[in-house]
Design a protein around this motif. Structure first.
Motif, PDB file in Angstrom:
ATOM      1  N   LYS A 258       6.098  36.612 -12.175  1.00 56.57           N
ATOM      2  CA  LYS A 258       5.985  37.473 -10.999  1.00 56.57           C
ATOM      3  C   LYS A 258       4.731  38.349 -11.086  1.00 56.57           C
ATOM      4  O   LYS A 258       4.073  38.418 -12.115  1.00 56.57           O
ATOM      5  CB  LYS A 258       7.226  38.361 -10.873  1.00 56.57           C
ATOM      6  CG  LYS A 258       8.520  37.573 -10.697  1.00 56.57           C
ATOM      7  CD  LYS A 258       9.716  38.502 -10.637  1.00 56.57           C
ATOM      8  CE  LYS A 258      11.012  37.708 -10.493  1.00 56.57           C
ATOM      9  NZ  LYS A 258      12.213  38.593 -10.442  1.00 56.57           N
TER      10      LYS A 258
ATOM     11  N   GLU B 101       5.816  47.894 -10.355  1.00 61.83           N
ATOM     12  CA  GLU B 101       6.855  47.435  -9.439  1.00 61.83           C
ATOM     13  C   GLU B 101       6.613  45.976  -9.055  1.00 61.83           C
ATOM     14  O   GLU B 101       5.472  45.576  -8.809  1.00 61.83           O
ATOM     15  CB  GLU B 101       6.877  48.294  -8.166  1.00 61.83           C
ATOM     16  CG  GLU B 101       7.155  49.772  -8.415  1.00 61.83           C
ATOM     17  CD  GLU B 101       8.589  50.028  -8.837  1.00 61.83           C
ATOM     18  OE1 GLU B 101       9.463  49.206  -8.480  1.00 61.83           O
ATOM     19  OE2 GLU B 101       8.830  51.034  -9.536  1.00 61.83           O
TER      20      GLU B 101
ATOM     21  N   LYS C 234       6.774  42.321  -3.523  1.00 64.19           N
ATOM     22  CA  LYS C 234       7.565  41.516  -2.608  1.00 64.19           C
ATOM     23  C   LYS C 234       6.661  40.478  -1.955  1.00 64.19           C
ATOM     24  O   LYS C 234       5.662  40.828  -1.321  1.00 64.19           O
ATOM     25  CB  LYS C 234       8.205  42.411  -1.543  1.00 64.19           C
ATOM     26  CG  LYS C 234       9.146  41.671  -0.610  1.00 64.19           C
ATOM     27  CD  LYS C 234       9.789  42.623   0.390  1.00 64.19           C
ATOM     28  CE  LYS C 234      10.733  41.880   1.316  1.00 64.19           C
ATOM     29  NZ  LYS C 234      11.379  42.801   2.308  1.00 64.19           N
ATOM     30  N   GLU C 235       7.005  39.196  -2.112  1.00 64.08           N
ATOM     31  CA  GLU C 235       6.155  38.125  -1.598  1.00 64.08           C
ATOM     32  C   GLU C 235       6.998  37.085  -0.841  1.00 64.08           C
ATOM     33  O   GLU C 235       7.220  35.970  -1.315  1.00 64.08           O
ATOM     34  CB  GLU C 235       5.378  37.460  -2.736  1.00 64.08           C
ATOM     35  CG  GLU C 235       4.447  38.416  -3.469  1.00 64.08           C
ATOM     36  CD  GLU C 235       3.498  37.704  -4.402  1.00 64.08           C
ATOM     37  OE1 GLU C 235       2.375  37.386  -3.988  1.00 64.08           O
ATOM     38  OE2 GLU C 235       3.899  37.460  -5.556  1.00 64.08           O
ATOM     39  N   ASP C 236       7.433  37.457   0.339  1.00 64.48           N
ATOM     40  CA  ASP C 236       8.292  36.585   1.139  1.00 64.48           C
ATOM     41  C   ASP C 236       7.567  35.343   1.649  1.00 64.48           C
ATOM     42  O   ASP C 236       8.217  34.393   2.098  1.00 64.48           O
ATOM     43  CB  ASP C 236       8.855  37.357   2.338  1.00 64.48           C
ATOM     44  CG  ASP C 236       9.799  38.472   1.906  1.00 64.48           C
ATOM     45  OD1 ASP C 236      10.342  38.387   0.787  1.00 64.48           O
ATOM     46  OD2 ASP C 236       9.986  39.430   2.684  1.00 64.48           O
TER      47      ASP C 236
ATOM     48  N   TYR D 221      -1.913  42.104   1.488  1.00 64.67           N
ATOM     49  CA  TYR D 221      -1.358  40.977   2.232  1.00 64.67           C
ATOM     50  C   TYR D 221      -2.315  40.391   3.270  1.00 64.67           C
ATOM     51  O   TYR D 221      -2.011  39.343   3.839  1.00 64.67           O
ATOM     52  CB  TYR D 221      -0.014  41.324   2.905  1.00 64.67           C
ATOM     53  CG  TYR D 221       1.054  41.777   1.959  1.00 64.67           C
ATOM     54  CD1 TYR D 221       1.411  41.009   0.855  1.00 64.67           C
ATOM     55  CD2 TYR D 221       1.720  42.979   2.162  1.00 64.67           C
ATOM     56  CE1 TYR D 221       2.410  41.419  -0.017  1.00 64.67           C
ATOM     57  CE2 TYR D 221       2.721  43.404   1.302  1.00 64.67           C
ATOM     58  CZ  TYR D 221       3.065  42.628   0.209  1.00 64.67           C
ATOM     59  OH  TYR D 221       4.055  43.040  -0.646  1.00 64.67           O
TER      60      TYR D 221
END
Length: 209
Positions: free
Chosen positions: A133, A139, A142-144, A66
């Motif tokens: 995705k 897995e 998660k990419e908010d 990130y």
């Protein structure tokens, strides 16, 4: 030696020292930059001013997932699926030859292109891009930070293991980003900095996430 010449030499000496110190700080510690592309929307917008932290390059520290980084643009950024090897997904670079060319390119950064992207995959991780995705080791990531409705696709690198001492990075504006999906993973030695603080506009001043 008369006083005027002596004063001139001292001034030149001070200027040279100041320039050298500025270059060393810029290369090893940090430097400002301006966002010029749309590939990191909505996180980063064109014409925003950023402060880049280059201490990670100096210490050869691997960035974290990130982190938003800058890296040297590969020598070639476009491939089709038949031209690449999914088992060796590393971006290609042509090193500059000659001391002066290396100095002007790597230190002065004249005619040097860099990309700003977000680190998605780390060394040894299995990356899959499917069903719109990103999957890391099986897995869903998660990419908010992505805009609603964003779909992640890839026509080139889409199922591979991130090589050692490399990262896989993409822009947040997936449909308008040239990134590792097209040219492969970035070696640690080609990572230039971590985006640290947004310094302009003042209303958005603060750490970039």
């Amino acid at each position: 030696m008369n006083a005027k010449i002596k004063d001139m030499i001292e001034w030149i000496y001070c200027i040279v020292i100041a320039v050298v110190l500025a270059l060393l700080f810029r290369y090893f510690i940090g430097t400002p930059t301006i966002v010029q592309q749309v590939s990191m929307k909505p996180t980063l917008i064109e014409d925003q001013r950023l402060w880049l932290n280059r201490w990670g390059r100096t210490t050869k520290k691997m960035p974290q997932r990130y982190d938003i980084i800058t890296f040297e643009a590969p020598s070639r950024t476009n491939y089709n699926y038949n031209e690449i090897d999914q088992t060796n997904p590393i971006a290609k670079y042509e090193e500059k030859k000659g001391l002066w060319k290396r100095f002007t390119y790597y230190v002065l950064e004249i005619k040097k292109d860099s990309y700003i992207k977000r680190v998605i995959g780390l060394p040894g991780e299995h990356i899959e891009i499917k069903d719109g995705k990103v999957f890391v080791n099986g897995e869903v990531l998660k990419e908010d930070y992505l805009q609603p409705g964003i779909v992640t696709d890839s026509l080139v690198y889409k199922d591979f293991i991130v090589p050692e001492n490399c990262v896989f990075a993409m822009g947040d504006n997936r449909n308008h980003s040239t990134d590792c999906r097209e040219f492969g993973c970035i070696p640690l030695e080609k990572i230039e900095s971590k985006v640290w603080i947004r310094i302009w506009p003042l209303s958005l001043w603060g750490k970039v996430k």
